[in-house]
Design a protein around this motif. Sequence first.
Motif, PDB file in Angstrom:
ATOM      1  N   TYR A  37       0.847  -1.186   0.000  1.00  0.00           N
ATOM      2  CA  TYR A  37       0.000   0.000   0.000  1.00  0.00           C
ATOM      3  C   TYR A  37       0.883   1.237   0.000  1.00  0.00           C
ATOM      4  N   ARG A  39       1.864   5.291   0.752  1.00  0.00           N
ATOM      5  CA  ARG A  39       1.728   6.208   1.881  1.00  0.00           C
ATOM      6  C   ARG A  39       0.380   6.937   1.803  1.00  0.00           C
ATOM      7  N   THR A  42      -5.691   4.235   2.065  1.00  0.00           N
ATOM      8  CA  THR A  42      -6.576   3.570   3.020  1.00  0.00           C
ATOM      9  C   THR A  42      -6.568   2.066   2.758  1.00  0.00           C
ATOM     10  N   VAL A  43      -6.256   1.301   3.789  1.00  0.00           N
ATOM     11  CA  VAL A  43      -6.222  -0.155   3.675  1.00  0.00           C
ATOM     12  C   VAL A  43      -7.644  -0.711   3.716  1.00  0.00           C
ATOM     13  N   ILE A  56       1.517  -6.965   9.238  1.00  0.00           N
ATOM     14  CA  ILE A  56       2.382  -5.902   8.724  1.00  0.00           C
ATOM     15  C   ILE A  56       3.828  -6.376   8.657  1.00  0.00           C
ATOM     16  N   VAL A  61       0.863   1.623  10.191  1.00  0.00           N
ATOM     17  CA  VAL A  61      -0.484   2.078   9.871  1.00  0.00           C
ATOM     18  C   VAL A  61      -1.090   2.746  11.102  1.00  0.00           C
ATOM     19  N   VAL A  99      -8.288   1.919   8.670  1.00  0.00           N
ATOM     20  CA  VAL A  99      -6.833   1.740   8.749  1.00  0.00           C
ATOM     21  C   VAL A  99      -6.184   2.427   7.550  1.00  0.00           C
ATOM     22  N   ALA A 101      -2.329   3.705   5.797  1.00  0.00           N
ATOM     23  CA  ALA A 101      -0.872   3.553   5.800  1.00  0.00           C
ATOM     24  C   ALA A 101      -0.214   4.896   6.093  1.00  0.00           C
ATOM     25  N   ILE A 105       3.754   0.549   2.939  1.00  0.00           N
ATOM     26  CA  ILE A 105       3.769  -0.656   3.769  1.00  0.00           C
ATOM     27  C   ILE A 105       3.710  -1.908   2.895  1.00  0.00           C
TER      28      ILE A 105
END
Length: 230
Positions: A37, A39, A42-43, A56, A61, A99, A101, A105
Amino acid sequence: MSRALQKVAFLRQTTLFSELPSNDLEALSLRVRERTYRRHETVFHLDDPGTALLLIRTGRVKVTLTSKEGKEIILRIAGPGEIVGEVALLDGQPRSATVVALEKIEVFLLDRDALIEFISQHPNAALRLLAVLSWTIRRANDRIGTLAFADAYGKVAQVLLDLVKKHGQANGTGIEVAVDLTRQEMASLAGVSRETFTRILKLYEQAGLLKVDRRCLHILSKDRLSLEVL
């Protein structure tokens, strides 16, 4: 080291799966998939389907909620080796938080169906999962208790001590905390306004408990800072 062995080695370092035997880890590694993901990407959002557990590998995050007034509330910061999304994954309910990032990540994703299948074939893993979830709940309760009963000074001190525990590196004069969080994000973690956080940080610096620069915090007296939480 092969990619398969790298997956097993990483799973062995996670809180959730660290105590599983090698054959279980090897079986589990076949069920995880990799993803990156960007920077600030949104995860997953609050109320999204809880279809996958996030492990992770690199980066951090933030787990957040948004108040009715549109204010972001940061529940926690999670980094390498930590898990996110375990509750919604197990109960099948929608996500309980958003969540995002904080930086680029790399993660392993474990789908709910794959985890349930794995647990059915490796029942000892279920006991470990329950133990980790119990620890997560206890940690959350401890944090809620601290933030509920501490004054603003204690709340700020607790956030700084949490950052020390997760990101601190000892140096000749104290502990260096290099963490890429804005003042607003750290204030949100403490449950205080940005202005209040900045003011208390400055008072702590004047009292010789820490030193602040652009890139990191230098904790000069962890023991004295701990007294602010009591």
